[in-house]
Design a protein around this motif. Structure first.
Motif, mmCIF file in Angstrom:
data_model
loop_
_atom_site.group_PDB
_atom_site.id
_atom_site.type_symbol
_atom_site.label_atom_id
_atom_site.label_comp_id
_atom_site.label_asym_id
_atom_site.label_seq_id
_atom_site.Cartn_x
_atom_site.Cartn_y
_atom_site.Cartn_z
ATOM 1 N N VAL A 196 2.852 36.184 48.189
ATOM 2 C CA VAL A 196 1.771 37.398 48.685
ATOM 3 C C VAL A 196 1.265 37.590 49.814
ATOM 4 O O VAL A 196 1.146 38.826 50.157
ATOM 5 C CB VAL A 196 0.786 36.940 47.457
ATOM 6 N N ALA A 197 1.085 36.314 50.498
ATOM 7 C CA ALA A 197 1.157 36.051 51.719
ATOM 8 C C ALA A 197 1.925 36.858 52.342
ATOM 9 O O ALA A 197 1.392 37.512 53.326
ATOM 10 C CB ALA A 197 0.880 34.648 52.212
ATOM 11 N N VAL A 198 2.939 36.672 52.039
ATOM 12 C CA VAL A 198 4.341 37.340 53.159
ATOM 13 C C VAL A 198 4.150 38.854 53.432
ATOM 14 O O VAL A 198 3.835 40.405 54.239
ATOM 15 C CB VAL A 198 5.905 37.202 53.044
ATOM 16 N N ASN A 199 4.002 39.773 51.565
ATOM 17 C CA ASN A 199 3.699 41.149 51.545
ATOM 18 C C ASN A 199 2.660 41.583 52.162
ATOM 19 O O ASN A 199 2.945 42.214 53.223
ATOM 20 C CB ASN A 199 3.576 41.137 50.154
ATOM 21 N N VAL A 200 1.187 41.088 52.406
ATOM 22 C CA VAL A 200 0.755 40.993 52.810
ATOM 23 C C VAL A 200 0.072 41.822 54.192
ATOM 24 O O VAL A 200 -0.116 42.268 54.532
ATOM 25 C CB VAL A 200 -1.490 40.874 52.072
ATOM 26 N N ALA A 241 2.105 27.556 44.235
ATOM 27 C CA ALA A 241 2.625 27.094 45.715
ATOM 28 C C ALA A 241 3.759 29.223 46.023
ATOM 29 O O ALA A 241 3.783 29.998 47.062
ATOM 30 C CB ALA A 241 3.275 26.402 46.819
ATOM 31 N N ALA A 242 4.542 29.418 45.141
ATOM 32 C CA ALA A 242 5.268 30.381 45.172
ATOM 33 C C ALA A 242 4.563 31.507 45.074
ATOM 34 O O ALA A 242 4.696 32.563 45.803
ATOM 35 C CB ALA A 242 6.478 30.563 43.426
ATOM 36 N N VAL A 243 3.306 32.074 44.237
ATOM 37 C CA VAL A 243 3.133 32.770 44.056
ATOM 38 C C VAL A 243 2.396 33.343 45.567
ATOM 39 O O VAL A 243 2.193 34.144 45.759
ATOM 40 C CB VAL A 243 2.159 33.168 43.345
ATOM 41 N N THR A 244 1.647 32.159 46.278
ATOM 42 C CA THR A 244 0.650 32.404 47.417
ATOM 43 C C THR A 244 2.060 33.040 48.632
ATOM 44 O O THR A 244 1.684 33.830 49.350
ATOM 45 C CB THR A 244 0.294 30.558 47.821
ATOM 46 N N ALA A 257 10.042 39.064 41.660
ATOM 47 C CA ALA A 257 9.321 38.446 43.423
ATOM 48 C C ALA A 257 10.426 39.324 43.506
ATOM 49 O O ALA A 257 10.033 39.659 45.196
ATOM 50 C CB ALA A 257 9.753 37.061 42.958
ATOM 51 N N ALA A 258 11.893 39.634 43.510
ATOM 52 C CA ALA A 258 12.400 39.938 44.941
ATOM 53 C C ALA A 258 11.798 41.564 45.071
ATOM 54 O O ALA A 258 12.172 42.130 46.116
ATOM 55 C CB ALA A 258 14.155 39.825 44.847
ATOM 56 N N ALA A 276 4.458 39.616 37.214
ATOM 57 C CA ALA A 276 4.000 40.600 38.108
ATOM 58 C C ALA A 276 2.265 40.517 38.818
ATOM 59 O O ALA A 276 1.825 41.037 39.380
ATOM 60 C CB ALA A 276 4.429 41.874 37.695
ATOM 61 N N ALA A 277 1.672 39.784 36.934
ATOM 62 C CA ALA A 277 0.606 39.585 37.186
ATOM 63 C C ALA A 277 -0.537 39.069 38.250
ATOM 64 O O ALA A 277 -0.760 39.388 38.603
ATOM 65 C CB ALA A 277 -0.101 39.346 35.546
ATOM 66 N N PHE A 278 0.501 37.620 38.334
ATOM 67 C CA PHE A 278 -0.063 36.731 39.573
ATOM 68 C C PHE A 278 -0.084 37.565 40.447
ATOM 69 O O PHE A 278 -0.866 37.928 41.152
ATOM 70 C CB PHE A 278 0.278 35.907 39.589
ATOM 71 N N LEU A 279 0.690 38.457 40.724
ATOM 72 C CA LEU A 279 0.927 38.800 42.320
ATOM 73 C C LEU A 279 -0.187 40.130 42.828
ATOM 74 O O LEU A 279 -0.705 39.672 43.477
ATOM 75 C CB LEU A 279 2.668 39.403 42.454
ATOM 76 N N SER A 280 0.461 40.536 41.980
ATOM 77 C CA SER A 280 -0.232 42.027 42.074
ATOM 78 C C SER A 280 -2.220 41.502 41.679
ATOM 79 O O SER A 280 -2.125 41.831 42.957
ATOM 80 C CB SER A 280 -0.539 43.516 41.191
ATOM 81 N N THR A 281 -2.684 40.900 41.044
ATOM 82 C CA THR A 281 -3.837 40.938 41.678
ATOM 83 C C THR A 281 -4.395 39.937 42.208
ATOM 84 O O THR A 281 -5.149 40.377 43.428
ATOM 85 C CB THR A 281 -4.997 40.389 40.432
ATOM 86 N N SER A 282 -3.247 38.566 43.168
ATOM 87 C CA SER A 282 -3.757 38.088 44.343
ATOM 88 C C SER A 282 -3.434 38.867 45.351
ATOM 89 O O SER A 282 -3.878 38.476 46.164
ATOM 90 C CB SER A 282 -2.992 36.833 44.186
ATOM 91 N N SER A 283 -2.664 39.784 45.137
ATOM 92 C CA SER A 283 -2.433 40.268 46.686
ATOM 93 C C SER A 283 -3.395 41.284 47.244
ATOM 94 O O SER A 283 -4.278 41.653 47.616
ATOM 95 C CB SER A 283 -0.588 41.174 46.880
#
Lengths: 167, 587
Positions: free
Chosen positions: B162-166, B156-159, B13-14, B400-407
């Motif tokens: 991802v939302a902050v990054n996007v 919630a963590a993934v959301t 995440a970091a 990483a998989a959850f993060l990249s696909t959802s972003s």
């Protein structure tokens, strides 16, 4: 080269720094900016001036009038241009369909083969069941190969088309 | 509780945050947010596309279905990869040359219809949300598997990440992040696979649950207590003694050929050597697990799956939007070739892990949580610190998989919403991001979890039955009209949604659904193609006037310079705008 130059200047073209200046070809004993450069030791020759000649590109090199006319013709879609682009589309579609057909035939035959021939479905190759090799390993090189091949075909069609337009 | 896994996830995440921040400093215009200024080189773009594409379904789901269904499940990775070949052969280069910046924009450019554009926007949002759901649910599953924490924390963590990054940098920020995450995921599966294979071969090729080559079902290697967390219906392959403390009878024997219903929250204990029961519908014994395509419904179901995955990839909004970031059509094609290589490389590993997990964690077959196989296998094979470290690596990869696909999904859906429903400024993009992140997060927490590969399979079916026909016909067939496209998409999408609803009903009422409800693509894609063609021929007057010049733009090779960026017309040229802002143009 020019790209680097633009990045350095933040995308702004600047006039040629040597424009209108007399830049000596051979270094003179007193360089143009003496304040910035410490006096060289007498034994060494003085360094060359730091003014660099930059190439300024004002426009893309113009293409031959022939290709320009062909482009205009294509854009206006005269019957000739229309025919040309239709031929290109057909060629691209044909090679796409050909490769898709080959891949689909090879992969699509597998379920039927497994279904109708139980011996084929339970065959083993060096201890590993053949279906696992055919499904787990073989398709990936096949798909990559098909992709490479199509890339070559498509780029060749496009090159031929551009050559034809420009002649 | 595994402290290594927690630090692995936090590290990912970091890293995601850092890379996103670093590259989002340069993102200031709508061009940056939508298409990263169209300057992404093919190698990085290929890694980013693969990183985005390898979702929870690929990272966890493939091993899970391989564990459950065996050889038939191998069609999932094949289809996931082959979709890119179809995309490359028919869509990639022309789509890039269209100069569009979203899928609805392409449709409008080609068919000149505002209503169609709005309709496409709705479909993109539906597919995006439907696809984001399993990612978030997978995150919940991973968190619940590793820590004693409720599942919603993962979602919630993934959301939030991802939302902050996007929001910070849109496409510009996530390109680097996704490229990095591809290599991370590859490593996170490859390293444990190598170690596990070494251990497996070192112990003489037999795992705890007997050899895979034996026709008998897998057996428990020791007295095992399994707690079932969702209602399941179980079948057994041989006589199985079972001890369930909750039932009045105490010890009982389950017989093959019957189905046993187990309620959520009950605990079952199996003695050493007992055959492992499986959730109804899975492969009962190793012989049928090893053998592909045993009966006619398997055969048709397999073809339907092939249809959905081969044709569905080209309709996924987050995949298409990455192709708009290439500099030109030729680069788009080259990118896809590299994607084929990267995906083929990756899919070796989940297949191997799936097969190994049948030997080492057969109890997952009882609980039905086969998707957790990848996460649990390392500690089952190697108890001790090494196993925990491997599990941490896998957990980091899964995150990483959850993060990249959802972003990726979030960028594409937010881009569509911002430009079609709002005015398309950078601020609108950020508002859309928040809204589109909240919807799937709420749904993920409130809906029950399904098999990841299955629900992703449904999204593929939806994409294949809506966007695939209009894309293929729009690019290669001059006589497509907007009423044809609209009716075709409605028919295809409507049929898939009906199948989806039936599927949910059947799950609650005993799993009666036949193959064409579980995977409807074979029928729905055909129906969508036919209606599109028939209606288009019937409304031939509506063929747009500029069809010839649009076709020329789509297919003329890049050096001729017909490509025009549609975003330029609407949002201005990116370079000009930044220069104006800095005020340096007057220098």
């Amino acid at each position: 080269m020019t790209d680097d130059y633009y990045r350095d200047t933040g995308g702004i073209r600047q006039p040629d720094p040597t424009l209108g200046k007399r830049v000596p070809v051979t270094p003179e004993p007193s360089p143009p900016r003496p304040a910035r450069q410490p006096a060289p030791p007498p034994s060494e020759p003085p360094p060359p001036p730091r003014v660099r000649r930059q190439r300024v590109v004002l426009a893309e090199p113009t293409k031959s009038t022939n290709s320009l006319r062909a482009r205009v013709e294509l854009e206006e879609q005269t019957s000739w241009g229309e025919m040309l682009i239709k031929d290109l589309i057909k060629a691209q579609l044909r090679s796409g369909l050909l490769l898709a057909g080959i891949v689909l035939l090879l992969l699509g035959a597998l379920p039927v083969a497994f279904y109708y021939s139980p011996t084929f479905a339970t065959m083993r190759l060096v201890g590993i069941p053949l279906p696992w090799l055919l499904l787990g390993v073989a398709p990936f090189p096949l798909l990559f190969g098909a992709g490479l091949w199509y890339n070559r075909l498509a780029e060749r069609h496009e090159r031929d088309f551009v050559d034809m337009i420009e002649n | 509780m595994n402290p290594w896994a927690l630090s692995g996830i936090v590290l990912v995440a970091a890293m995601t945050f850092y890379l996103g921040r670093r590259s989002s400093r340069f993102a200031s215009t709508t061009h940056d947010f939508l298409v990263a200024r169209r300057t992404v080189r093919s190698r990085r773009n290929a890694a980013a596309i693969s990183g985005e594409y390898l979702s929870a379904a690929s990272f966890l789901g493939v091993a899970g279905v391989v564990l459950k269904d065996g050889a038939d499940a191998l069609w999932y990775p094949i289809g996931f990869t082959a979709g890119y070949l179809a995309l490359m052969l028919f869509v990639a280069a022309p789509l890039r040359r269209s100069g569009a910046y979203t899928l609805p924009d392409f449709m409008e450019a080609r068919l000149a219809s505002e209503p169609l554009r709005r309709f496409c926007t709705v479909v993109v949002v539906v597919i995006g949300v439907l696809y984001m759901l399993p990612q978030l649910q997978g995150a919940g599953l991973a968190v619940a598997t590793i820590f004693p924490a409720p599942a919603w924390i993962g979602a919630a963590a993934v959301t939030v990440v991802v939302a902050v990054n996007v929001m910070a940098g849109g496409m510009r920020a996530i390109t680097v992040v996704q490229a990095f995450q591809y290599w991370l995921k590859l490593f996170a599966l490859a390293a444990p696979t190598f170690v596990l294979c070494m251990v497996f071969l070192g112990t003489g090729g037999t795992g705890g649950a007997g050899s895979l080559g034996e026709p008998a079902p897998p057996v428990f290697r020791e007295d095992t207590t399994v707690s079932v967390e969702t209602d399941v219906t179980l079948e057994v392959g041989g006589e199985t003694p079972v001890w369930s403390p909750a039932a009045s009878g105490g010890e009982r024997v389950w017989l093959p050929g019957r189905q046993y219903r187990v309620e959520a929250g009950s605990t079952l204990r199996f003695p050493e050597g007992a055959p492992v029961p499986v959730v109804a519908g899975g492969a009962l014994d190793n012989a049928s697990w090893l053998r592909p395509t045993e009966d006619a419904s398997d055969l048709l179901g397999t073809y339907s799956l092939i249809f959905a995955t081969f044709l569905g990839t080209m309709g996924l909004p987050h995949v298409l939007v990455r192709f708009y970031t290439n500099p030109d059509g030729k680069a788009a094609r080259r990118t896809t070739v590299q994607v084929l290589l990267l995906l083929g490389l990756f899919y070796m590993f989940p297949i191997l892990i799936g097969a190994l997990s049948r030997l080492y964690v057969p109890e997952l077959l009882v609980t039905g949580r086969t998707d957790a196989a990848v996460l649990l296998v390392p500690t089952a094979v190697l108890p001790g610190v090494l196993g925990q470290i491997l599990a941490a690596v896998v957990a980091a990869g899964a995150f990483a998989a959850f993060l990249s696909t959802s972003s990726g999904l979030l960028v594409s859906v937010a881009g569509v919403v911002a430009t079609d429903w709002l005015s398309g400024k950078v601020r609108d993009f950020k508002i859309a991001t928040v809204g589109m992140a909240a919807v799937p997060a709420v749904l993920a927490v409130s809906l029950p979890v399904e098999d990841l590969s299955l629900s992703v399979g449904m999204s593929f079916a939806l994409a294949a039955s809506t966007f695939c026909p209009v894309l293929l016909l729009g690019i290669w067939w001059r006589r497509l009209t907007w009423p044809g496209a609209m009716v075709g998409m409605t028919v295809g999408g409507g049929l898939v949604l009906v199948a989806l609803a039936l599927n949910v009903v059947s799950e609650y009422t005993g799993g009666w659904a036949p193959w064409f409800v579980e995977q409807p693509a074979l029928l729905t894609v055909t129906a969508a193609f036919l209606t599109t063609i028939v209606v288009s021929l019937g409304t031939a007057r509506r063929v747009p006037d500029d069809v010839n010049s649009v076709m020329l733009r789509l297919h003329a090779p890049d050096p001729l310079g017909f490509m025009r960026d549609r975003a330029d017309a609407r949002f201005g040229k990116a370079d000009e705008r930044t220069r104006m802002k800095r005020g340096r143009h007057r220098k």
